[in-house]
Design an enzyme around this catalytic site. Structure first.
Site, PDB file in Angstrom:
ATOM      1  N   CYS A 180      -0.684   7.902   2.038  1.00 50.94           N
ATOM      2  CA  CYS A 180       0.539   7.952   1.231  1.00 50.94           C
ATOM      3  C   CYS A 180       0.766   6.555   0.656  1.00 50.94           C
ATOM      4  CB  CYS A 180       1.731   8.468   2.027  1.00 50.94           C
ATOM      5  SG  CYS A 180       2.284   7.410   3.371  1.00 50.94           S
ATOM      6  N   ALA A 181       1.964   6.255   0.240  1.00 50.71           N
ATOM      7  CA  ALA A 181       2.188   4.982  -0.449  1.00 50.71           C
ATOM      8  C   ALA A 181       1.955   3.783   0.464  1.00 50.71           C
ATOM      9  CB  ALA A 181       3.594   4.938  -1.036  1.00 50.71           C
TER      10      ALA A 181
END
Length: 364
Positions: free
Chosen positions: A97-98
């Site tokens: 994810c980020a």
């Protein structure tokens, strides 16, 4: 078995073409992703935006609760099945994810509940991105040799033949000129930079590298621009210039822009739609430089292009294209490149035909 629950050896992951199950929203993925990543979001763009607004107004707990409400029931199950299928297809893959935070941990936990133990990237895409930026800066410090020459000199082919050659135009999915686009859309700037970094890492890892061989490019290749650290090094690099006969250059351009591009468009879209796309592509290339040509000259060359297309459609012959390509080279592309090369004359270390430059490179 080695514990893969979290991964921090980012360069090793990039070098191995490690599959990444990227659970960020589509808009984040489009802005920048790593080579080999597939986008299977936990939240879609509108869902992510709603959670972000909730976080700002009501805090983390309320945002997390909203996220769970948005991604539940049939939606939850559909996305879970997609993640399971991706892991079964790429059992050596990682969740990403980020920043390696809530989203990848949530997906990891849901997969664990189904019996799948999928590791995640600690630090997420941001950590991989920083690794790519640092790798490009570090590897750009190695010596660079540029291959120069007018349009149609076969520079890209020559670069591709070098074990230490980096095909910048291939990575950018663009050949640099107003006619340079391909059927594959260009990547976002960040994705292009990430792909370049991985290519540099791979070439550097498989040989004792004395220098890079690159094509003499401007600051931009289509919509992508070269990282400044690389561009600064290229500006000072020695240049080997390919000087092939004009007729040979024309034949290369005929093959690349009229024969191959026509084939690629018709193969992708069918005969009729492919022809229309091919015609539009050539017109767009000419239109893009209309101001530099002057509007009257642009109109004249457009008329000639239309006649050439009519001839190609009726007979298959590409000879008619020479009537606008030759003046375009003589009046625009060649003078422009020679002017640019004159400013770097002190950097020229060799001149010769394509074969002579190829032989010179082998001897270095």
């Amino acid at each position: 078995m080695q514990d893969r629950q979290k991964a921090q050896d980012y360069r090793a992951l990039l070098l191995a073409d490690t599959p990444l199950i990227d659970v960020r929203a589509p808009i984040e993925f489009e802005q920048g992703a790593m080579p080999g990543a597939i986008n299977l979001p936990l939240m879609m763009d509108d869902e992510r935006a709603a959670v972000g607004t909730c976080y700002k107004r009501q805090g983390a707990d309320a945002a997390l609760a909203l996220g769970h409400r948005l991604v539940c029931g049939d939606i939850d199950q559909q996305r879970l099945e997609a993640w399971k299928a991706a892991y079964q297809r790429f059992p050596n893959g990682y969740l990403c994810c980020a920043r390696g935070g809530q989203r990848s941990h949530i997906v990891q936990r849901w997969l664990q509940e189904t019996g799948i133990d999928c590791p995640l990237i600690e630090g997420g895409y941001k950590a991989l991105r920083q690794t790519a930026i640092q790798a490009t800066w570090q590897l750009a410090q190695k010596p660079i040799l540029l291959i120069g020459g007018c349009t149609g000199s076969g520079k890209t082919q020559l670069v591709r033949q070098q074990p230490n050659g980096v095909d910048l135009e291939g990575l950018a999915r663009h050949r640099g000129s107003s006619f340079g686009r391909t059927l594959n859309p260009q990547l976002s700037q960040a994705s292009f930079e990430n792909k370049l970094a991985v290519e540099l890492l791979k070439i550097n890892a498989r040989q004792t590298l004395k220098r890079w061989v690159l094509e003499d490019e401007g600051r931009t290749i289509g919509a992508n621009h070269l990282p400044e650290c690389l561009r600064e090094r290229m500006a000072q690099a020695p240049i080997a210039v390919v000087e092939d006969p004009f007729a040979l250059r024309l034949e290369r351009l005929r093959e690349e822009y009229f024969i191959r591009m026509h084939h690629d468009f018709t193969h992708a879209y069918g005969d009729e739609a492919g022809w229309q796309a091919y015609s539009k592509y050539l017109h767009h290339g000419l239109f893009a430089i209309r101001r530099r040509l002057g509007l009257q000259r642009f109109a004249e060359l457009t008329d000639t292009l239309d006649r050439a297309l009519a001839e190609q459609l009726s007979s298959g012959s590409t000879d008619g294209h020479m009537a606008w390509l030759v003046p375009l080279l003589n009046e625009y592309y060649d003078p422009m490149y020679r002017y640019q090369l004159e400013k770097k004359a002190a950097n020229i270390v060799f001149r010769g035909t394509w074969q002579e430059v190829a032989n010179w490179l082998k001897a270095q």
